[in-house]
Design an enzyme around this catalytic site. Structure first.
Site, PDB file in Angstrom:
ATOM      1  N   HIS A  49      14.196  -9.605  -1.477  1.00 17.46           N
ATOM      2  CA  HIS A  49      13.387  -8.547  -1.385  1.00 17.46           C
ATOM      3  C   HIS A  49      12.193  -8.569  -2.305  1.00 17.46           C
ATOM      4  CE1 HIS A  49      11.800  -4.562  -0.919  1.00 17.46           C
ATOM      5  NE2 HIS A  49      12.374  -4.267  -2.017  1.00 17.46           N
ATOM      6  N   HIS A  73      11.166  -4.820  -9.803  1.00 17.81           N
ATOM      7  CA  HIS A  73      10.851  -3.344  -9.618  1.00 17.81           C
ATOM      8  C   HIS A  73      12.121  -2.648  -9.306  1.00 17.81           C
ATOM      9  CE1 HIS A  73      11.071  -4.438  -5.415  1.00 17.81           C
ATOM     10  NE2 HIS A  73      11.476  -3.594  -4.990  1.00 17.81           N
ATOM     11  N   GLU A  77      16.799   0.145 -11.324  1.00 18.88           N
ATOM     12  CA  GLU A  77      17.536   1.128 -10.601  1.00 18.88           C
ATOM     13  C   GLU A  77      19.209   0.196 -10.229  1.00 18.88           C
ATOM     14  OE1 GLU A  77      16.614   2.797  -6.165  1.00 18.88           O
ATOM     15  OE2 GLU A  77      15.006   2.719  -7.722  1.00 18.88           O
ATOM     16  N   ASP A  78      19.284  -0.863  -9.943  1.00 14.88           N
ATOM     17  CA  ASP A  78      20.474  -1.546  -9.730  1.00 14.88           C
ATOM     18  C   ASP A  78      21.008  -2.503 -10.390  1.00 14.88           C
ATOM     19  OD1 ASP A  78      19.581  -0.438  -7.222  1.00 14.88           O
ATOM     20  OD2 ASP A  78      18.574  -1.907  -6.281  1.00 14.88           O
ATOM     21  N   ASP A 140       6.395  -2.793  -1.808  1.00 16.49           N
ATOM     22  CA  ASP A 140       7.975  -2.585  -1.753  1.00 16.49           C
ATOM     23  C   ASP A 140       8.172  -1.974  -0.061  1.00 16.49           C
ATOM     24  OD1 ASP A 140      10.697  -1.916  -2.073  1.00 16.49           O
ATOM     25  OD2 ASP A 140      10.128  -0.247  -3.029  1.00 16.49           O
ATOM     26  N   ASP A 259     -13.945   1.997  20.040  1.00 17.61           N
ATOM     27  CA  ASP A 259     -13.733   1.004  19.035  1.00 17.61           C
ATOM     28  C   ASP A 259     -12.601   0.468  19.402  1.00 17.61           C
ATOM     29  OD1 ASP A 259     -12.029   3.215  18.572  1.00 17.61           O
ATOM     30  OD2 ASP A 259     -12.443   3.325  16.281  1.00 17.61           O
TER      31      ASP A 259
END
Length: 481
Positions: A49, A73, A77-78, A140, A259
């Site tokens: 990821h 990123h 958090e993880d 992300d 368009d």
């Protein structure tokens, strides 16, 4: 393309920033070690990821710190790493960017809903600190949406709705049309799968049946431009699936969408844009009310182009978009195109231009300063910034962007507080209107002022629609009590 490898990323970096390959590789190995043993719902190692996020950023030619932050990123958090450790291993910039995209810990909130509102606010206001936070968040979200099939049906719909409500408007505001279009299509696929399939089939049929018509126009225009020594490149584009769905949903027939098919013509300089326009109108009859000059009057997210819809071969309506090569980069990538132009200065120029040229930035700053409560802030942003917009003109032809439902009062305060505070009358399209007149798209507004006026009345607050107008009226009345 989901099977991106480290080599793919490094090759992409090599193509525009070869001296940064080693540090990007270091960031990848660092993230791989930290995420070791973690897997995604697809069963793939988790590192796929952040690698894909970094690759999406590298396709925009993002700077070194942004790509490193893309790789890292999710680490705060993880994993057990701290912001200070990231700063030590890389630099403070990378650490700040990673921190900017990291969700707030649930320990600080009494409910999941409170946490969600706080995180949404953090994402939206991240742009005021450093626009790159939003760009990483968009990359992300784009990869998460591309791999959404591994989530439960409920999560698919929840993520798609959030994407449409928050991330699509953010992509629009920074001019990142490519990301915006893909996010719209991916969201529609999960929110209305039957409709998505139906429109997709219609779109494919139109593309197949239009190959000859567009090919004939492309060859003809290319030849004339070549004969006139105008450097050019021409591409064929069809409106994205969500764009078609939206127009059909508004009650239009497929044949009404002028368009639906476009020829995108890129030339070397502005003068040649107008020459090309003349050439096209000489060859194909234009529809007069479908001509737009966004070069003279750029959109509020800096999009520039000439649009004209003409009667092409086989009785087909074809929109042609004429712009310079530089405008095309801005049209596709918005602010992120600065990475190519400005190189090392890109981040500062992005931030500077956001403040000076992008009207929504000022509105966002106002809303942020007015609402302490996260839920109220998010709701206000959705209603005022992310809802439908209207565009009204000043007497000089400047475009003022406002939310649908905005009144003359909102227009005046968006222009200038001193003008609004001394406003005694208003003409819209040369007709006198009341002060609470609700503006429509393309209205021309002339404000009459008088320095001896008593200033805004208290009941103007109820007639105003935007946070800025309400705030300024309150301030005036407070100072003059």
């Amino acid at each position: 393309m989901n099977n991106i490898t480290l080599n793919d990323l490094l090759n992409e970096i090599k193509s525009y920033n070869p001296e940064e390959v080693e540090i990007i590789k270091k960031a990848y190995l660092y993230a791989e070690r930290l995420h070791s043993g973690q897997v995604r719902q697809s069963g793939e190692p988790y590192i796929t990821h952040p690698l894909n996020v970094a690759y999406i950023l590298s396709e925009m030619h993002a700077d070194r710190d942004t790509v490193c932050a893309g790789l890292l990123h999710d680490t705060l958090e993880d994993t057990d790493i701290t912001k200070e450790e990231i700063a030590q291993s890389f630099n403070q910039n990378v650490a700040n960017l990673v921190d900017g995209v990291t969700k707030l810990s649930k320990l600080n909130f009494s409910s999941k809903q409170d946490q969600n509102y706080a995180n949404t606010r953090k994402i939206i206001t991240g742009i005021t600190e450093d626009v790159r936070i939003i760009i990483i968040k968009l990359a992300d979200r784009l990869h998460n949406m591309r791999t959404l099939e591994f989530k439960s049906a409920f999560k698919q719909k929840e993520n798609s709705l959030e994407t449409m409500e928050i991330f699509v408007p953010l992509a629009y505001y920074i001019g990142a049309y490519r990301i915006k279009s893909e996010l719209e299509d991916l969201s529609l696929r999960y929110l209305k799968p039957d409709m998505y399939k139906k429109v997709e089939e219609q779109k494919l049929k139109i593309e197949e049946s239009s190959i000859d018509c567009l090919g004939e126009m492309l060859c003809k225009i290319e030849k004339i431009l070549k004969d006139r020594n105008i450097p050019n490149e021409i591409k064929v584009r069809t409106k994205n699936i969500y764009g078609i769905y939206k127009r059909l949903n508004e009650g239009h027939k497929l044949s009404d969408i002028h368009d639906l098919l476009s020829l995108k013509i890129m030339v070397d300089e502005i003068e040649n844009c107008y020459k090309t326009l003349g050439i096209i109108h000489n060859e194909y009859h234009p529809i007069n009310d479908k001509f737009k000059d966004y070069i003279c009057n750029p959109k509020t997210n800096m999009y520039m182009s000439l649009h004209t819809t003409v009667f092409g071969p086989d009785d087909r309506l074809v929109q042609t978009q004429i712009r310079t090569f530089d405008m095309d980069k801005i049209a596709s990538f918005g602010l992120t195109a600065y990475w190519d132009y400005q190189k090392g200065k890109a981040r500062d120029v992005m931030q500077e231009d956001l403040k000076k040229k992008f009207q929504f930035f000022k509105s966002l700053t106002e809303i942020n300063s007015m609402f302490g409560d996260n839920q109220e802030f998010v709701n206000q942003v959705k209603n005022e910034l992310f809802a439908d917009r209207i565009y009204a003109y000043t007497t000089k032809g400047d475009i003022i962007e406002l939310p649908k439902g905005a009144t003359v009062i909102d227009f005046a305060y968006k222009l200038d507080a001193d003008i609004a505070n001394t406003m005694v009358g208003v003409f819209v399209n040369d007709e006198y209107v009341p002060i609470d007149y609700v503006l429509q798209n393309k209205d021309r507004v002339r404000i009459v002022t008088d320095d001896l006026s008593f200033g805004p009345r208290k009941d103007w607050i109820d007639k105003a629609h935007t946070s800025l107008a309400k705030k300024k009226i309150r301030e005036f009345n407070k100072n003059n009590e």
